[in-house]
Motif scaffolding. Structure first.
Motif, PDB file in Angstrom:
ATOM      1  N   PRO A 229       0.824  -1.219   0.000  1.00 35.14           N
ATOM      2  CA  PRO A 229       0.000   0.000   0.000  1.00 35.14           C
ATOM      3  C   PRO A 229       0.854   1.263   0.000  1.00 35.14           C
ATOM      4  CG  PRO A 229      -0.871  -1.608   1.550  1.00 35.14           C
ATOM      5  CD  PRO A 229       0.461  -2.148   1.090  1.00 35.14           C
ATOM      6  N   LEU A 230       0.481   2.220  -0.823  1.00 33.79           N
ATOM      7  CA  LEU A 230       1.165   3.515  -0.875  1.00 33.79           C
ATOM      8  C   LEU A 230       0.495   4.438   0.140  1.00 33.79           C
ATOM      9  CD1 LEU A 230       2.307   5.383  -4.053  1.00 33.79           C
ATOM     10  CD2 LEU A 230       1.298   6.626  -2.161  1.00 33.79           C
ATOM     11  N   ASP A 231       1.276   4.989   1.053  1.00 30.28           N
ATOM     12  CA  ASP A 231       0.766   5.849   2.120  1.00 30.28           C
ATOM     13  C   ASP A 231       0.783   7.305   1.653  1.00 30.28           C
ATOM     14  OD1 ASP A 231       0.088   7.187   4.429  1.00 30.28           O
ATOM     15  OD2 ASP A 231       1.501   6.106   5.717  1.00 30.28           O
ATOM     16  N   LEU A 232      -0.374   7.823   1.328  1.00 34.82           N
ATOM     17  CA  LEU A 232      -0.451   9.191   0.817  1.00 34.82           C
ATOM     18  C   LEU A 232      -0.113  10.241   1.874  1.00 34.82           C
ATOM     19  CD1 LEU A 232      -3.633   8.893  -1.420  1.00 34.82           C
ATOM     20  CD2 LEU A 232      -1.274   9.235  -2.185  1.00 34.82           C
ATOM     21  N   PHE A 238       5.533  11.659  -4.176  1.00 34.16           N
ATOM     22  CA  PHE A 238       5.905  10.575  -5.083  1.00 34.16           C
ATOM     23  C   PHE A 238       4.731  10.212  -5.985  1.00 34.16           C
ATOM     24  CE2 PHE A 238       5.792   5.925  -5.818  1.00 34.16           C
ATOM     25  CZ  PHE A 238       6.894   5.814  -6.646  1.00 34.16           C
ATOM     26  N   TYR A 239       3.543  10.122  -5.414  1.00 32.84           N
ATOM     27  CA  TYR A 239       2.357   9.787  -6.190  1.00 32.84           C
ATOM     28  C   TYR A 239       2.117  10.814  -7.290  1.00 32.84           C
ATOM     29  CZ  TYR A 239      -2.565   9.358  -7.425  1.00 32.84           C
ATOM     30  OH  TYR A 239      -3.747   9.257  -8.126  1.00 32.84           O
ATOM     31  N   ILE A 240       2.160  12.083  -6.929  1.00 31.79           N
ATOM     32  CA  ILE A 240       1.923  13.152  -7.906  1.00 31.79           C
ATOM     33  C   ILE A 240       2.976  13.132  -9.005  1.00 31.79           C
ATOM     34  CG2 ILE A 240       1.942  15.663  -8.231  1.00 31.79           C
ATOM     35  CD1 ILE A 240      -0.682  14.544  -7.144  1.00 31.79           C
ATOM     36  N   ASN A 241       4.233  12.908  -8.640  1.00 26.08           N
ATOM     37  CA  ASN A 241       5.301  12.872  -9.641  1.00 26.08           C
ATOM     38  C   ASN A 241       5.084  11.732 -10.647  1.00 26.08           C
ATOM     39  OD1 ASN A 241       6.609  15.103  -8.595  1.00 26.08           O
ATOM     40  ND2 ASN A 241       8.047  13.902  -7.357  1.00 26.08           N
ATOM     41  N   CYS A 242       4.644  10.587 -10.131  1.00 19.06           N
ATOM     42  CA  CYS A 242       4.364   9.450 -11.014  1.00 19.06           C
ATOM     43  C   CYS A 242       3.190   9.750 -11.934  1.00 19.06           C
ATOM     44  CB  CYS A 242       4.078   8.194 -10.192  1.00 19.06           C
ATOM     45  SG  CYS A 242       5.508   7.518  -9.322  1.00 19.06           S
ATOM     46  N   ASP A 245       4.170  12.191 -14.639  1.00 18.79           N
ATOM     47  CA  ASP A 245       4.951  11.584 -15.715  1.00 18.79           C
ATOM     48  C   ASP A 245       4.051  10.756 -16.630  1.00 18.79           C
ATOM     49  OD1 ASP A 245       7.425  10.957 -17.073  1.00 18.79           O
ATOM     50  OD2 ASP A 245       7.290   8.966 -16.176  1.00 18.79           O
ATOM     51  N   ALA A 246       3.115  10.024 -16.042  1.00 18.91           N
ATOM     52  CA  ALA A 246       2.173   9.243 -16.852  1.00 18.91           C
ATOM     53  C   ALA A 246       1.349  10.172 -17.748  1.00 18.91           C
ATOM     54  CB  ALA A 246       1.251   8.436 -15.942  1.00 18.91           C
ATOM     55  N   TRP A 247       0.969  11.312 -17.220  1.00 17.51           N
ATOM     56  CA  TRP A 247       0.199  12.296 -17.992  1.00 17.51           C
ATOM     57  C   TRP A 247       1.030  12.809 -19.169  1.00 17.51           C
ATOM     58  CZ3 TRP A 247      -4.855  13.994 -17.102  1.00 17.51           C
ATOM     59  CH2 TRP A 247      -5.261  15.113 -17.843  1.00 17.51           C
ATOM     60  N   ARG A 248       2.276  13.131 -18.901  1.00 19.76           N
ATOM     61  CA  ARG A 248       3.153  13.632 -19.967  1.00 19.76           C
ATOM     62  C   ARG A 248       3.339  12.598 -21.067  1.00 19.76           C
ATOM     63  NH1 ARG A 248       7.812  16.006 -15.933  1.00 19.76           N
ATOM     64  NH2 ARG A 248       6.890  18.063 -15.531  1.00 19.76           N
ATOM     65  N   VAL A 249       3.512  11.336 -20.673  1.00 18.27           N
ATOM     66  CA  VAL A 249       3.678  10.282 -21.661  1.00 18.27           C
ATOM     67  C   VAL A 249       2.423  10.158 -22.524  1.00 18.27           C
ATOM     68  CG1 VAL A 249       3.922   7.783 -21.967  1.00 18.27           C
ATOM     69  CG2 VAL A 249       5.355   8.979 -20.310  1.00 18.27           C
ATOM     70  N   SER A 250       1.248  10.315 -21.900  1.00 17.45           N
ATOM     71  CA  SER A 250      -0.014  10.165 -22.625  1.00 17.45           C
ATOM     72  C   SER A 250      -0.341  11.369 -23.489  1.00 17.45           C
ATOM     73  CB  SER A 250      -1.160   9.933 -21.633  1.00 17.45           C
ATOM     74  OG  SER A 250      -1.014   8.690 -20.979  1.00 17.45           O
ATOM     75  N   HIS A 251      -0.045  12.591 -22.980  1.00 18.41           N
ATOM     76  CA  HIS A 251      -0.530  13.808 -23.638  1.00 18.41           C
ATOM     77  C   HIS A 251       0.574  14.727 -24.168  1.00 18.41           C
ATOM     78  CE1 HIS A 251      -4.509  12.765 -22.216  1.00 18.41           C
ATOM     79  NE2 HIS A 251      -4.068  12.696 -20.974  1.00 18.41           N
ATOM     80  N   GLY A 252       1.822  14.427 -23.839  1.00 17.75           N
ATOM     81  CA  GLY A 252       2.922  15.202 -24.390  1.00 17.75           C
ATOM     82  C   GLY A 252       3.332  16.420 -23.603  1.00 17.75           C
ATOM     83  N   GLU A 258      -4.088  18.201 -13.155  1.00 19.57           N
ATOM     84  CA  GLU A 258      -4.571  18.845 -11.929  1.00 19.57           C
ATOM     85  C   GLU A 258      -4.173  17.996 -10.726  1.00 19.57           C
ATOM     86  OE1 GLU A 258      -5.906  21.713 -11.731  1.00 19.57           O
ATOM     87  OE2 GLU A 258      -6.389  22.143 -13.830  1.00 19.57           O
ATOM     88  N   PRO A 259      -2.989  18.232 -10.157  1.00 12.05           N
ATOM     89  CA  PRO A 259      -2.501  17.357  -9.079  1.00 12.05           C
ATOM     90  C   PRO A 259      -3.412  17.308  -7.862  1.00 12.05           C
ATOM     91  CG  PRO A 259      -1.145  19.325  -9.281  1.00 12.05           C
ATOM     92  CD  PRO A 259      -2.026  19.280 -10.486  1.00 12.05           C
ATOM     93  N   THR A 260      -4.001  18.435  -7.489  1.00  8.83           N
ATOM     94  CA  THR A 260      -4.877  18.452  -6.307  1.00  8.83           C
ATOM     95  C   THR A 260      -6.087  17.556  -6.510  1.00  8.83           C
ATOM     96  OG1 THR A 260      -4.192  20.722  -5.829  1.00  8.83           O
ATOM     97  CG2 THR A 260      -6.185  19.936  -4.746  1.00  8.83           C
ATOM     98  N   LEU A 261      -6.645  17.603  -7.716  1.00 15.75           N
ATOM     99  CA  LEU A 261      -7.811  16.778  -8.019  1.00 15.75           C
ATOM    100  C   LEU A 261      -7.465  15.294  -7.968  1.00 15.75           C
ATOM    101  CD1 LEU A 261     -10.691  16.298  -9.088  1.00 15.75           C
ATOM    102  CD2 LEU A 261      -9.779  16.618 -11.408  1.00 15.75           C
ATOM    103  N   TYR A 262      -6.357  14.905  -8.597  1.00 21.85           N
ATOM    104  CA  TYR A 262      -6.016  13.480  -8.655  1.00 21.85           C
ATOM    105  C   TYR A 262      -5.594  12.947  -7.293  1.00 21.85           C
ATOM    106  CZ  TYR A 262      -6.425  14.227 -13.623  1.00 21.85           C
ATOM    107  OH  TYR A 262      -6.924  14.545 -14.864  1.00 21.85           O
ATOM    108  N   LEU A 263      -4.972  13.785  -6.486  1.00 22.14           N
ATOM    109  CA  LEU A 263      -4.619  13.366  -5.127  1.00 22.14           C
ATOM    110  C   LEU A 263      -5.874  13.151  -4.289  1.00 22.14           C
ATOM    111  CD1 LEU A 263      -2.363  12.796  -3.106  1.00 22.14           C
ATOM    112  CD2 LEU A 263      -2.336  15.244  -2.551  1.00 22.14           C
ATOM    113  N   ALA A 264      -6.843  14.036  -4.429  1.00 24.35           N
ATOM    114  CA  ALA A 264      -8.101  13.882  -3.689  1.00 24.35           C
ATOM    115  C   ALA A 264      -8.823  12.600  -4.110  1.00 24.35           C
ATOM    116  CB  ALA A 264      -8.988  15.108  -3.928  1.00 24.35           C
TER     117      ALA A 264
END
Length: 379
Positions: A229-232, A238-242, A245-252, A258-264
């Protein structure tokens, strides 16, 4: 004299996802069906009088290769089942090796001294499979039969007939999926003519040609991923950085991220299911993240994968499929029958990856940065 062809089942989910697969009834994979086709051609002109298999679906499906060119009934026998792994069933090999490496080593190199809660002993599986094979031979005296079973059960049987003690079990190598061993049995005496022959497979259809674990004395290997389990509370950066990077790979680019949204959202996912957000390890190195949403799709009967991410140094090495296996295992236990996810319409590499593992496009949805491909597979 009775001739007995003993055949290991085709590649199934546990082999692909690198999870414990004893009497857990994993399904045959796409590559497994290619192995079945090759096995059918191998046995096309081999005279046979009977076909037996364990009652698990992966062996019954493999026996279909033999039945393709032989008009015979399939006889199932529970004694031909794989060893019962007890609490190891459907757990990743990486987690098992990390939690108890000495016992993992015993499983592969000294199985008489392998003991885990709820599991069958190596001696018991040896006794039941040899009794089944000898009874089959007695019932088909002077005939030829095919028997489809499982890797560890076949290994136990071969060790018994070759008089190889547990501590020398590595003298009997692991068999590839659909590998064939030949026994000749006369007056209760068993001769092993050859073992674990996979000459009907090529580099594209063999499971073992793409793996290395079976060459080692230990059942553990760096390519068996571990999930924790990843402890937020401590690893949100670390979660946001990952995710970024996944977003950049997908969308360039970072545009639309929106890091706040995805973390929530991740926090909500963790509250819904304890395994929804996992940090993935390869040996002692962090390798990636897998995240799913246990609430999305509940009413419709599907599970939703939010993120499958591998760090750059661990990509393109055949590891990402184990992340799918983690999500599939969790959702199957929740009673879901399908898996869904989104892939960016611009991310051709990711689309091909998911198609390789049985996902198919079922629609298109609008996304923050353009059209998203909705993909689904049955589980």
């Amino acid at each position: 004299m009775t001739t007995v062809y003993v055949i290991r089942h085709a590649e199934a989910e546990g082999n692909l996802y690198r999870r414990g697969q004893g009497q857990f009834d994993g399904q045959v994979t796409p590559r497994g069906f290619k192995q079945i086709a090759a096995l059918a051609e191998r046995f096309r002109d081999v005279p046979l009088d009977a076909v037996y298999s364990s009652d698990l679906s992966r062996t019954a499906a493999t026996a279909g290769a033999i039945l393709k060119y032989h008009n015979l009934p399939l006889i199932t026998d529970i004694r031909l089942r794989e060893i019962n792994l007890g609490c190891w069933e459907d757990v990743s090999w990486g987690n098992l090796a990390y939690a108890d490496k000495p016992m993992m080593d015993n499983f592969s190199s000294d199985p008489d001294n392998w003991h885990v809660p709820g599991a069958e002993s190596f001696r018991d599986v040896t006794a039941r499979i040899t009794a089944a094979v000898e009874e089959i031979a007695q019932n088909h005296e002077g005939q030829s039969v095919a028997v489809v079973s499982h890797g560890m059960a076949i290994r136990a049987m071969l060790c018994h007939y070759l008089n190889i003690p547990s501590k020398e079990v590595m003298r009997v190598p692991h068999g590839d999926n659909t590998a064939v061993s030949l026994l000749q049995i006369k007056s209760g005496r068993v001769a092993v003519v050859y073992l674990n022959d996979n000459s009907h497979l090529d580099a594209n259809t063999s499971t073992f040609m793409g793996q290395t674990w079976w060459k080692k004395s230990s059942g553990a290997e760096d390519n068996n991923l571990r999930f924790e389990p990843l402890d937020l509370r401590t690893e949100s950066k670390f979660y946001i950085n990952c995710y970024r990077d996944a977003w950049r790979v997908s969308h360039g680019s970072d545009a639309g991220f929106e890091p706040t949204l995805y973390l929530a959202c991740a926090k909500l996912h963790v509250r819904s299911h304890p395994l929804a957000l996992m940090k993935v390890y390869r040996g002692d190195s962090v390798a990636g993240i897998v995240e799913f949403d246990a609430e999305r799709g509940e009413a419709e009967g599907f599970g939703w994968i939010t993120l499958c991410y591998m760090l750059p140094e661990h990509r393109n090495q055949g590891l990402g499929v184990q992340l799918i296996g983690h999500a599939l295992s969790a959702f199957r236990k929740l009673g879901r029958t399908r898996l869904r996810l989104h892939v960016s319409g611009e991310n051709e590499h990711a689309r091909r990856f998911y198609e390789r593992y049985e996902f198919r496009e079922i629609g298109r949805d609008p996304g923050a940065m353009g059209e998203m491909i909705l993909m689904e597979r049955e589980i």
